[in-house]
Enzyme design. Structure first.
Site, PDB file in Angstrom:
ATOM      1  N   ARG A  94      43.656 -85.034 -25.185  1.00 42.30           N
ATOM      2  CA  ARG A  94      44.770 -84.680 -25.760  1.00 42.30           C
ATOM      3  C   ARG A  94      44.510 -83.348 -26.566  1.00 42.30           C
ATOM      4  NH1 ARG A  94      47.406 -86.877 -30.970  1.00 42.30           N
ATOM      5  NH2 ARG A  94      49.192 -85.795 -30.964  1.00 42.30           N
TER       6      ARG A  94
ATOM      7  N   HIS B  75      51.783 -79.608 -33.460  1.00 40.90           N
ATOM      8  CA  HIS B  75      50.826 -80.425 -34.287  1.00 40.90           C
ATOM      9  C   HIS B  75      50.661 -79.563 -35.687  1.00 40.90           C
ATOM     10  CE1 HIS B  75      47.427 -83.651 -34.246  1.00 40.90           C
ATOM     11  NE2 HIS B  75      47.289 -83.269 -35.453  1.00 40.90           N
TER      12      HIS B  75
ATOM     13  N   GLU C  44      53.266 -87.006 -35.354  1.00 38.64           N
ATOM     14  CA  GLU C  44      53.362 -87.474 -36.661  1.00 38.64           C
ATOM     15  C   GLU C  44      54.461 -86.853 -37.485  1.00 38.64           C
ATOM     16  OE1 GLU C  44      49.651 -87.809 -38.613  1.00 38.64           O
ATOM     17  OE2 GLU C  44      48.946 -89.274 -37.288  1.00 38.64           O
TER      18      GLU C  44
ATOM     19  N   ASN D  83      49.751 -92.897 -33.210  1.00 34.83           N
ATOM     20  CA  ASN D  83      48.569 -92.791 -33.976  1.00 34.83           C
ATOM     21  C   ASN D  83      48.422 -93.896 -35.003  1.00 34.83           C
ATOM     22  OD1 ASN D  83      48.445 -90.301 -32.576  1.00 34.83           O
ATOM     23  ND2 ASN D  83      48.576 -88.983 -34.244  1.00 34.83           N
TER      24      ASN D  83
ATOM     25  N   TYR E  74      45.330 -95.860 -37.435  1.00 38.20           N
ATOM     26  CA  TYR E  74      44.133 -96.067 -38.117  1.00 38.20           C
ATOM     27  C   TYR E  74      43.731 -97.155 -39.057  1.00 38.20           C
ATOM     28  CZ  TYR E  74      43.490 -91.211 -37.016  1.00 38.20           C
ATOM     29  OH  TYR E  74      43.490 -89.871 -35.989  1.00 38.20           O
TER      30      TYR E  74
ATOM     31  N   GLU F 236      45.967 -91.564 -30.868  1.00 36.98           N
ATOM     32  CA  GLU F 236      44.687 -91.306 -31.997  1.00 36.98           C
ATOM     33  C   GLU F 236      44.296 -92.504 -32.528  1.00 36.98           C
ATOM     34  OE1 GLU F 236      45.230 -88.368 -35.412  1.00 36.98           O
ATOM     35  OE2 GLU F 236      46.161 -87.167 -33.642  1.00 36.98           O
TER      36      GLU F 236
END
Ligand code: NOJ
Length: 502
Positions: A102, A148, A195, A335, A337, A405
């Site tokens: 990506r 991005h 995002e 994405n 985390y 991600e």
């Protein structure tokens, strides 16, 4: 082992003793045979070549140079020098067994001034064609993100970029058309924006990311983040329509957007206000974009109620566009985390509050931590929250999920020995892959692929080169790449987990 490495190894042991004995043990659970994996990067974070071959400046070139203290005194003029070393990097991906990569295109590299009437930089186009062709020649499928975070500075100077919806949208449409025209024969997976929450809130409220709007500057943080979000939603929908009508019939690719988000647990699970807060925090974070884009409808009711006139309105034409395009989005790009606790505050909120007065933290009302901390205090190992977020997104949007991600920087990773033997990251990745397996096989969710963030250590925005998220170590003096243990771990675990699965 150096003294420092030894100290960190001991610290890691402490973290691991917290991990063992809990449910935080990697089970190596299976994944489907056609599940794809790879790694992700973004243009500004890895390319370097800041002014090479006619590239224009982006808001990040300005942000890092104007007040270097905002980015730890560092910038990404050179960073990993991927622009000049991409062949070596693709070979490395191949050697690690990746199926996909990506990447993002730097808008200012292909249209230096960014606008719809501005000249195209053929050298920039050539770079991406060479990169994409090299990937394909090595059997690696590219997934390309158009935006991005690096809007051309000229567009910011002309009309403040995202703050002028009509101008931005027209310029973004032209940029997207150019990319589909020039790369679409080779690229079959597109992402419009990465995002949007972070672009809106961190770039136009907290000021910790470019362009750095915050309360002190002459800005209106009460309304700007929501106007930025509105621009992103409508620009996304326009470009999805363009792709569907003009390119998809001949190119046969897929398009969508990448939304980030933590999962939220109630701070006090016995309090209804905190239980509601956890859900509402997800609506303000993910539903803000997900509901209009994937469901073709207005913002979540909780947002409209709390924000009132601060939130822009969709016109009937806008709603028609959203309705017409929502089903074109082929996947939910996630994405993710970590997980946090959400607590409903009752004290008065700030004028520009963007959370509905909900506080986030890593510790709950009983003093329990959500999970062991990486080298970023907010980023904790909390794989069950990941599984819950997969469920939340699936229940709400019913779209196959691509995990675009996921990853973490390890405690003590400034030391090369710790970085190479990155047990903490391997554990994190293994546990998060187990969550995907449970989501697929126990919860019936379609998860199609996984990208580790990141292929290699790179420029981590306002934190500069401090946190190292790569599965490949980069020595920023020599630019030497060295795969970490986690790179080999991923190679091996995907081989094993996908073996013999129907
Ligand atoms: C999200 C962003 O997309 C990426 O640019 C960033 O480096 C990682 N998360 C880690 O913070």
């Amino acid at each position: 082992m150096s003294e420092e490495a030894n100290m960190w190894a001991q610290a890691e042991q402490t973290v691991f003793s917290q991990l063992t004995g809990s449910d935080l043990l990697v089970e190596n659970l299976k994944l489907p045979a056609d599940f794809i994996w790879g790694a992700a990067t973004s243009a500004y974070q890895v390319e370097g070549g800041a002014t090479q071959d006619g590239k224009g400046r982006s808001i990040w070139d300005t942000y890092t140079h104007l007040e270097p203290s905002r980015t730890n005194g560092e910038n990404a003029d050179v960073t990993c020098d991927h622009y000049n070393r991409f062949e070596e990097d693709v070979k490395l991906m191949k050697s690690l067994g990746m199926d996909t990569y990506r990447l993002s295109i730097a808008w200012a590299r292909v249209i230096p001034l960014g606008g719809r009437h501005d000249p195209i930089n053929e050298a920039g186009i050539t770079f991406y064609i060479r990169l994409i062709d090299t990937l394909l020649a090595h059997g690696i499928t590219p997934s390309v993100t158009l935006y991005h975070w690096d809007v051309p500075q000229a567009l910011y100077d002309r009309y403040k970029a995202f703050l002028n919806t009509d101008e931005f949208r027209a310029d973004f449409e032209r940029y997207a058309r150019l990319c589909f025209t020039r790369f679409g024969d080779r690229v079959k997976s597109w992402v419009t924006f990465n995002e949007p929450y972070i672009i809106s809130i961190f770039g136009h409220l907290n000021g910790s990311l470019a362009p750095g709007h915050c309360l002190q500057a002459e800005t209106d943080t009460k309304t700007e983040p929501w106007r930025v979000g509105h621009t992103i939603i409508l620009s996304h929908a326009s470009v999805v329509r363009i792709y569907a009508e003009e390119f998809q019939p001949s190119q046969n690719g897929r398009i969508s957007i990448v939304l980030n988000g933590h999962f939220y647990e109630p701070h006090d699970a016995t309090k209804q206000a905190d239980i509601d807060a956890a859900q509402i925090r997800l609506e303000f974070y993910v539903g803000w974009f997900g509901d209009p884009i994937f469901l073709g409808r207005d913002y979540p009711a909780s947002m409209k109620e709390y924000l009132g006139h601060r939130l822009p309105r969709f016109t009937p034409d806008d709603l028609e566009l959203l309705k017409a395009t929502c089903s074109v989005n082929a996947f939910y790009g996630m994405n993710h985390y970590s997980t946090k606790f959400a607590r409903q505050l009752t004290t008065p909120a700030a004028e520009d509050d963007w959370t509905r007065n909900i506080e986030e933290s890593s510790v709950n009302s009983k003093g329990e931590e959500i999970g062991p901390a990486s080298s970023m205090p907010w980023l904790r190992i909390a794989p069950s929250g990941f599984r819950k977020l997969l469920n939340w997104a699936w229940d709400r949007y019913q779209l196959p999920i691509m995990v675009t991600e996921n990853g973490c920087p390890c405690p003590g990773e400034a030391d090369l020995e710790v970085a190479i033997n990155d047990q903490f990251r391997q554990r994190y990745l293994g546990l998060y892959l187990d969550s995907i397996s449970k989501a697929i096989y126990e919860d019936g969710i379609k998860v199609q692929g996984y990208y580790a963030w990141s292929l290699m250590d790179n420029f981590e925005w306002s934190s500069g080169y401090g946190p190292r998220y790569g599965i490949v170590h980069v020595d920023f003096e020599t630019l030497k790449r060295t795969p970490k243990g986690s790179a080999y771990y991923l190679q091996q675990t995907f081989q094993e987990r996908r073996k013999d699965q129907a």
